[in-house]
Scaffold this motif. Sequence first.
Motif, PDB file in Angstrom:
ATOM      1  N   CYS A 100       0.848  -1.193   0.000  1.00 17.72           N
ATOM      2  CA  CYS A 100       0.000   0.000   0.000  1.00 17.72           C
ATOM      3  C   CYS A 100       0.880   1.239   0.000  1.00 17.72           C
ATOM      4  O   CYS A 100       1.819   1.341   0.801  1.00 17.72           O
ATOM      5  CB  CYS A 100      -0.900   0.029   1.233  1.00 17.72           C
ATOM      6  SG  CYS A 100      -1.989  -1.402   1.402  1.00 17.72           S
ATOM      7  N   ASN A 101       0.570   2.189  -0.872  1.00 18.17           N
ATOM      8  CA  ASN A 101       1.304   3.450  -0.943  1.00 18.17           C
ATOM      9  C   ASN A 101       0.453   4.555  -0.330  1.00 18.17           C
ATOM     10  O   ASN A 101      -0.620   4.876  -0.836  1.00 18.17           O
ATOM     11  CB  ASN A 101       1.635   3.785  -2.398  1.00 18.17           C
ATOM     12  CG  ASN A 101       2.272   5.161  -2.540  1.00 18.17           C
ATOM     13  OD1 ASN A 101       3.010   5.595  -1.651  1.00 18.17           O
ATOM     14  ND2 ASN A 101       1.983   5.846  -3.634  1.00 18.17           N
ATOM     15  N   SER A 102       0.948   5.144   0.757  1.00 16.93           N
ATOM     16  CA  SER A 102       0.197   6.199   1.434  1.00 16.93           C
ATOM     17  C   SER A 102       0.409   7.569   0.821  1.00 16.93           C
ATOM     18  O   SER A 102      -0.352   8.502   1.107  1.00 16.93           O
ATOM     19  CB  SER A 102       0.563   6.240   2.924  1.00 16.93           C
ATOM     20  OG  SER A 102       0.253   5.004   3.544  1.00 16.93           O
ATOM     21  N   GLY A 103       1.448   7.737  -0.008  1.00 13.43           N
ATOM     22  CA  GLY A 103       1.677   9.013  -0.675  1.00 13.43           C
ATOM     23  C   GLY A 103       1.828  10.190   0.272  1.00 13.43           C
ATOM     24  O   GLY A 103       1.420  11.316  -0.046  1.00 13.43           O
ATOM     25  N   GLU A 104       2.385   9.928   1.459  1.00 12.46           N
ATOM     26  CA  GLU A 104       2.564  10.945   2.509  1.00 12.46           C
ATOM     27  C   GLU A 104       1.234  11.594   2.910  1.00 12.46           C
ATOM     28  O   GLU A 104       1.202  12.739   3.353  1.00 12.46           O
ATOM     29  CB  GLU A 104       3.563  12.028   2.075  1.00 12.46           C
ATOM     30  CG  GLU A 104       5.001  11.559   1.973  1.00 12.46           C
ATOM     31  CD  GLU A 104       5.648  11.199   3.307  1.00 12.46           C
ATOM     32  OE1 GLU A 104       4.958  11.256   4.347  1.00 12.46           O
ATOM     33  OE2 GLU A 104       6.839  10.841   3.306  1.00 12.46           O
ATOM     34  N   ALA A 105       0.129  10.868   2.750  1.00  8.86           N
ATOM     35  CA  ALA A 105      -1.192  11.382   3.126  1.00  8.86           C
ATOM     36  C   ALA A 105      -1.726  10.580   4.310  1.00  8.86           C
ATOM     37  O   ALA A 105      -1.870   9.363   4.225  1.00  8.86           O
ATOM     38  CB  ALA A 105      -2.160  11.288   1.951  1.00  8.86           C
ATOM     39  N   ALA A 106      -2.033  11.275   5.404  1.00  9.49           N
ATOM     40  CA  ALA A 106      -2.468  10.604   6.628  1.00  9.49           C
ATOM     41  C   ALA A 106      -3.754   9.807   6.416  1.00  9.49           C
ATOM     42  O   ALA A 106      -3.882   8.682   6.900  1.00  9.49           O
ATOM     43  CB  ALA A 106      -2.669  11.637   7.732  1.00  9.49           C
TER      44      ALA A 106
END
Length: 347
Positions: A100-106
């Motif tokens: 899973c890639n969170s893309g620096e988004a909380a």
Amino acid sequence: MAGAALPTIREVARLAGVSVATVSKALNDSGKVSEALRERVEAAARTLGYAPHASARSLRSGATRILGLLVADITNPFFLKLVEHIEQLASAAGYSVILCNSGEAAEREERHLRMLLSQRVDGILLMPVRDRWRGRIAALARLPQPLVLVDRMLDGLEIDSVTIDNRMAGHLAGEHLVQLGHRRVAMVMGSPEHQIARHRLDGFREAFATGGIALDEQLIARNCFHEEAAYRAALTLLDRAEPPTAIFATNNHLTLGLLRAISDRALAVPEALSVVAVDDLPFSSIIRPSLTVVMQPSAAIAHAAVSGLLDRIGARAPADGMKAVVLEPHLAVRDSTAAPRRQPPKR
């Protein structure tokens, strides 16, 4: 057109000439079955294309043989290397990985975590995003599955982790520049509120203090969170009446922004400016001049993280108490650093 029906365990039993219970024991290694009988059952299963249903098997065993991997930002080359190593190690141990890639988004991190829990993964490796989401620490602390933090720590969460010595990373870069004779040195970094950036700044400053040199605070560009911000900050530093003789970039994205600014100002490296960065970009050793970097041991980080998580899953680690693994970086000196040359002041 409807697809052909999947083969059933009863069809395997019929072809092998055994009972359904015997097929189950042979394929799931859950009972005493002779080797000859096991081979006969496996041959029948291969002929029919039968595989035990993973969900049903996991309900019986309580294990899915799946690990969750949450990555803060998949575009970061360092994280990409970690993902590659982690997947290889997990596969060798018989586990699949949900990435899973969170893309620096909380909010994405929180959503991905809920999904992994719904998939009943056996354990989770988390490279956390910088920003918090409401209730994050409490949610992570009470997870039913084992969790290991990778690369980044979270204040207030006492849990297994694998990181590098980030003070040492900053110190290695600073010490190298001091030994070369640099005195007017700049730094492009993230927020001092974040532990990694703060520790790298502390180590960098300590190296200069040991050499009796105080860093010029006006040459420290803080709060650069992405390539474009680093690019703008680097241009400001390079356009000063007295520009720095060396610049330290504290992560891959910031290094890219710095290199763009140097190219736009047509500066010769290392003749006009020395450059040190943290971690290798894919092309760091082949560009000219090749880039001097503080190397993070990605393979060792991945090995410690996966082995630590599997120990927790297999109850081979103590149930109480956290295990914090801190690995050492090392300096790879290449062609982008040299002793400073006197530059005429800008008019």
